[in-house]
Design an enzyme around this catalytic site. Structure first.
Site, PDB file in Angstrom:
ATOM      1  CG  MET A   1      34.444  -2.210  55.450  1.00 24.29           C
ATOM      2  SD  MET A   1      33.790  -2.385  53.780  1.00 24.29           S
ATOM      3  CE  MET A   1      34.191  -4.059  53.406  1.00 24.29           C
ATOM      4  CB  THR A   2      31.671  -6.786  59.170  1.00 24.55           C
ATOM      5  OG1 THR A   2      31.569  -6.849  57.746  1.00 24.55           O
ATOM      6  CG2 THR A   2      30.478  -7.465  59.804  1.00 24.55           C
TER       7      THR A   2
ATOM      8  CD  GLU B   1      35.609  -4.207  47.273  1.00 26.66           C
ATOM      9  OE1 GLU B   1      36.447  -3.356  47.564  1.00 26.66           O
ATOM     10  OE2 GLU B   1      34.526  -4.341  47.864  1.00 26.66           O
TER      11      GLU B   1
ATOM     12  CD  GLN C   1      16.444 -40.398  31.528  1.00 30.70           C
ATOM     13  OE1 GLN C   1      15.514 -40.599  32.315  1.00 30.70           O
ATOM     14  NE2 GLN C   1      16.268 -40.327  30.229  1.00 30.70           N
TER      15      GLN C   1
ATOM     16  CD  GLN D   1      21.255 -36.681  47.546  1.00 34.31           C
ATOM     17  OE1 GLN D   1      21.604 -35.973  48.489  1.00 34.31           O
ATOM     18  NE2 GLN D   1      20.495 -37.745  47.701  1.00 34.31           N
TER      19      GLN D   1
ATOM     20  N   GLY E   1      26.947 -39.885  47.305  1.00 36.06           N
ATOM     21  CA  GLY E   1      26.404 -40.745  48.361  1.00 36.06           C
ATOM     22  C   GLY E   1      27.125 -40.479  49.681  1.00 36.06           C
ATOM     23  N   GLY E   2      27.274 -41.521  50.505  1.00 40.26           N
ATOM     24  CA  GLY E   2      27.908 -41.367  51.825  1.00 40.26           C
ATOM     25  C   GLY E   2      29.320 -40.820  51.726  1.00 40.26           C
TER      26      GLY E   2
ATOM     27  N   GLY F   1      28.530  -9.143  50.380  1.00 42.82           N
ATOM     28  CA  GLY F   1      27.151  -8.723  50.129  1.00 42.82           C
ATOM     29  C   GLY F   1      26.276  -9.953  49.971  1.00 42.82           C
ATOM     30  CB  THR F   2      23.413 -11.315  51.970  1.00 39.49           C
ATOM     31  OG1 THR F   2      22.459 -10.255  51.784  1.00 39.49           O
ATOM     32  CG2 THR F   2      24.113 -11.161  53.300  1.00 39.49           C
TER      33      THR F   2
HETATM   34  C1  LIG Z   1      34.018 -15.949  56.493  1.00 37.31           C
HETATM   35  C2  LIG Z   1      33.687 -14.485  56.481  1.00 37.31           C
HETATM   36  C3  LIG Z   1      34.661 -13.559  56.142  1.00 37.31           C
HETATM   37  C4  LIG Z   1      34.374 -12.192  56.160  1.00 37.31           C
HETATM   38  N1  LIG Z   1      35.380 -11.283  55.890  1.00 37.31           N
HETATM   39  C5  LIG Z   1      35.128  -9.953  56.083  1.00 37.31           C
HETATM   40  C6  LIG Z   1      36.196  -8.995  55.970  1.00 37.31           C
HETATM   41  O1  LIG Z   1      37.335  -9.338  55.647  1.00 37.31           O
HETATM   42  N2  LIG Z   1      35.911  -7.698  56.232  1.00 37.31           N
HETATM   43  C7  LIG Z   1      34.661  -7.268  56.564  1.00 37.31           C
HETATM   44  O2  LIG Z   1      34.477  -6.081  56.796  1.00 37.31           O
HETATM   45  N3  LIG Z   1      33.626  -8.159  56.685  1.00 37.31           N
HETATM   46  C8  LIG Z   1      33.834  -9.482  56.455  1.00 37.31           C
HETATM   47  N4  LIG Z   1      32.811 -10.380  56.573  1.00 37.31           N
HETATM   48  C9  LIG Z   1      31.483  -9.906  56.930  1.00 37.31           C
HETATM   49  C10 LIG Z   1      30.454 -10.035  55.819  1.00 37.31           C
HETATM   50  O3  LIG Z   1      30.685  -9.081  54.823  1.00 37.31           O
HETATM   51  C11 LIG Z   1      29.070  -9.937  56.474  1.00 37.31           C
HETATM   52  O4  LIG Z   1      28.891 -11.123  57.225  1.00 37.31           O
HETATM   53  C12 LIG Z   1      27.945  -9.769  55.468  1.00 37.31           C
HETATM   54  O5  LIG Z   1      28.013  -8.507  54.860  1.00 37.31           O
HETATM   55  C13 LIG Z   1      26.568  -9.938  56.117  1.00 37.31           C
HETATM   56  O6  LIG Z   1      26.441  -9.138  57.247  1.00 37.31           O
HETATM   57  P1  LIG Z   1      25.925  -9.766  58.638  1.00 37.31           P
HETATM   58  O7  LIG Z   1      26.772 -10.971  58.908  1.00 37.31           O
HETATM   59  O8  LIG Z   1      25.911  -8.704  59.643  1.00 37.31           O
HETATM   60  O9  LIG Z   1      24.480 -10.279  58.324  1.00 37.31           O
HETATM   61  P2  LIG Z   1      23.156  -9.355  58.351  1.00 37.31           P
HETATM   62  O10 LIG Z   1      23.426  -8.112  57.592  1.00 37.31           O
HETATM   63  O11 LIG Z   1      22.700  -9.230  59.759  1.00 37.31           O
HETATM   64  O12 LIG Z   1      22.143 -10.253  57.530  1.00 37.31           O
HETATM   65  C14 LIG Z   1      21.282 -11.233  58.131  1.00 37.31           C
HETATM   66  C15 LIG Z   1      20.214 -11.606  57.101  1.00 37.31           C
HETATM   67  O13 LIG Z   1      19.427 -10.442  56.813  1.00 37.31           O
HETATM   68  C16 LIG Z   1      19.341 -10.273  55.420  1.00 37.31           C
HETATM   69  N5  LIG Z   1      19.153  -8.868  55.086  1.00 37.31           N
HETATM   70  C17 LIG Z   1      19.989  -7.835  55.340  1.00 37.31           C
HETATM   71  N6  LIG Z   1      19.501  -6.692  54.855  1.00 37.31           N
HETATM   72  C18 LIG Z   1      18.319  -7.001  54.271  1.00 37.31           C
HETATM   73  C19 LIG Z   1      17.307  -6.242  53.588  1.00 37.31           C
HETATM   74  N7  LIG Z   1      17.433  -4.927  53.418  1.00 37.31           N
HETATM   75  N8  LIG Z   1      16.216  -6.885  53.107  1.00 37.31           N
HETATM   76  C20 LIG Z   1      16.082  -8.221  53.293  1.00 37.31           C
HETATM   77  N9  LIG Z   1      16.987  -8.987  53.926  1.00 37.31           N
HETATM   78  C21 LIG Z   1      18.091  -8.393  54.408  1.00 37.31           C
HETATM   79  C22 LIG Z   1      20.660 -10.811  54.891  1.00 37.31           C
HETATM   80  O14 LIG Z   1      20.576 -11.087  53.511  1.00 37.31           O
HETATM   81  C23 LIG Z   1      20.820 -12.045  55.751  1.00 37.31           C
HETATM   82  O15 LIG Z   1      20.087 -13.099  55.205  1.00 37.31           O
HETATM   83  C24 LIG Z   1      33.070 -11.751  56.502  1.00 37.31           C
HETATM   84  C25 LIG Z   1      32.084 -12.697  56.815  1.00 37.31           C
HETATM   85  C26 LIG Z   1      32.375 -14.040  56.817  1.00 37.31           C
HETATM   86  C27 LIG Z   1      31.297 -15.018  57.189  1.00 37.31           C
END
Ligand SMILES: Cc1cc2nc3c(=O)[nH]c(=O)nc-3n(C[C@H](O)[C@H](O)[C@H](O)COP(=O)(O)OP(=O)(O)OC[C@H]3O[C@@H](n4cnc5c(N)ncnc54)[C@H](O)[C@@H]3O)c2cc1C
Length: 390
Positions: free
Chosen positions: A126-127, A243, A280, A337, A340-341, A365-366
């Site tokens: 998708m990305t 998912e 502690q 943490q 340690g090292g 999804g972030t």
């Molecule tokens: C190791 C890895 C494997 C992956 N595998 C797949 C895969 O198999 N298939 C696939 O399709 N994709 C895959 N992805 C992509 C992944 O789903 C995206 O990286 C993710 O959805 C974030 O999109 P972006 O990287 O474009 O970041 P961006 O969308 O550009 O985000 C950048 C920053 O902006 C913030 N942000 C975005 N929108 C908003 C908002 N409305 N308000 C405030 N902040 C916002 C985000 O939270 C983030 O902090 C993978 C990514 C990684 C790193």
């Protein structure tokens, strides 16, 4: 006291899968990490043993049991065995179910048996460089040409991107009149115009291949359209609850493992005439984490029961994804943490868990996107105090 709920059959499945990981996967992980990719034979071995896809009906080679707890066991055991970047769940429970949900009988018969055997490896794309959180910004297009679609564009960060034989690709199907309309297409290895780019070098999850994909005038036969080519967004939405639960299940399991590694370490580590566990600070840090882990595990197991009965909502799953990824990052940070090292040394698993964990707040999804979804949900509803919701 935390009580988990698995059937006798699932307990046996867990034992057998643990043994399989110990014998067939763990010994090879280091080599795969160095190579940046898992040997595809591993998928075949898992397929032979019935560990790759449990849910497909027997006529396609599976067990026909859709209970999410089988996948939960696979996900958990991979974390406990430190083989998490051999991530078969992407193939088996994340991408595979799209075939079941939207595939025609012809597509199921053509693709599913090879997926169950591990001869065909799946990915979903998708990305794009300019479309991650904002999927509507994607530029890839698939234009109807009568007997086929013509696919153009590129994708990035695609897990299994190098190993995959069959990729579900999202692309706009009416970019001029309806730019929000997308479709899903089954792109096969060897189709003319389908090229793979680099296997991207990453901070963590080193054995999992992650790649760029390019599509230049790829002819997609109509038989390879997945579902309704005008309803791709809603097809993607349908899968979201499960998912996100897949992600949360992984993150809580990784956090449990990171806790165990740290507890073991502080009990062994001696300083100032006593063990690090006697301080502690160590006790309080670990006590906080232990309490949070137990609370969140209960929520995850509750979500698993809900997904099995078909009642898990995408928002409740977003809460699970958000908090488990944040907790995992906290556990690995405290873990390093307290080590340690040694915690900074590659030979200590906590060091790798730290770098592996960072992506969990970004992919699937972030954290920020999860917060948007959760807040939108309570803001859209009429205000009702908690006390009235009892
Ligand atoms: C190791 C890895 C494997 C992956 N595998 C797949 C895969 O198999 N298939 C696939 O399709 N994709 C895959 N992805 C992509 C992944 O789903 C995206 O990286 C993710 O959805 C974030 O999109 P972006 O990287 O474009 O970041 P961006 O969308 O550009 O985000 C950048 C920053 O902006 C913030 N942000 C975005 N929108 C908003 C908002 N409305 N308000 C405030 N902040 C916002 C985000 O939270 C983030 O902090 C993978 C990514 C990684 C790193």
């Amino acid at each position: 006291m935390l009580k988990r709920n698995f059937t006798e059959e699932q307990v046996m499945f867990r034992d057998a899968y643990r043994k399989f990981l110990h014998e067939e996967i763990a010994p090879y992980m280091e080599g795969w990490r160095e190579a940046g990719i898992v040997d595809r034979q591993a998928f075949r071995k898992a397929g032979e043993m019935g560990f790759l896809m449990v849910w497909p009906e027997e006529q396609y080679g599976g067990l026909g049991d859709d209970d999410f707890r089988f996948e939960q066991i696979i996900i958990e055991e991979n974390q406990y065995a430190l083989t998490g970047d051999w991530y078969t769940t992407l193939h088996s429970r994340l991408v595979g179910p799209y075939l079941k949900r939207f595939g025609t009988e012809e597509q199921l018969q053509r693709f599913l048996p090879d997926c169950v055997r591990g001869d065909t490896i799946l990915a979903i794309a998708m990305t794009e460089p300019d479309a991650g959180s904002d999927l509507a910004g994607m530029r890839a297009t698939a234009i109807d040409q009568g007997d086929h679609y013509l696919l153009n564009g590129s994708k990035t960060f695609i897990s299994n991107g190098i190993n995959a034989d069959l990729v579900i690709v999202a692309a706009k199907t009416d970019p001029v009149n309806n730019p929000r309309q997308i479709g899903l297409f089954l792109v096969e290895r060897g189709m003319e115009g389908f090229e793979r780019g680099r296997n991207l070098k990453k901070m963590g999850k080193k054995a999992q291949d992650t790649a760029e994909l390019f599509f230049n005038n790829v002819r997609i036969p109509k038989a390879n359209v997945l579902g309704d080519p005008t309803r791709g967004f809603s097809h993607l939405m349908e899968a979201l609850a499960e998912e996100r639960l897949i992600a949360a299940t992984e993150f809580i399991a990784a956090a449990q493992k990171a806790f165990d590694l740290t507890l073991e370490f502080v009990r062994e580590r001696k300083m100032f005439g006593r063990s690090l566990a006697d301080f502690q600070n160590s006790q309080f840090k670990l006590a906080e984490l232990r309490a949070e882990l137990d609370m969140q595990q209960v929520y995850i197991d509750h979500c698993v029961a809900a997904v099995n009965e078909g009642s898990l909502t995408a928002v409740d799953a977003a809460k699970a994804k958000l908090v488990t990824s944040e907790l995992l990052c906290k556990v690995v940070d405290e873990g390093v943490q307290l080590h340690g090292g040694s915690g900074y040394m590659d030979e200590y698993p906590i060091s790798r868990m730290y770098t592996d964990a960072r992506v969990t707040r970004i992919y699937a999804g972030t954290s920020e996107v999860m917060k948007i979804l959760i807040s939108r949900d309570f803001l859209q509803q009429d205000f009702k105090p908690f006390v009235d919701r009892l």
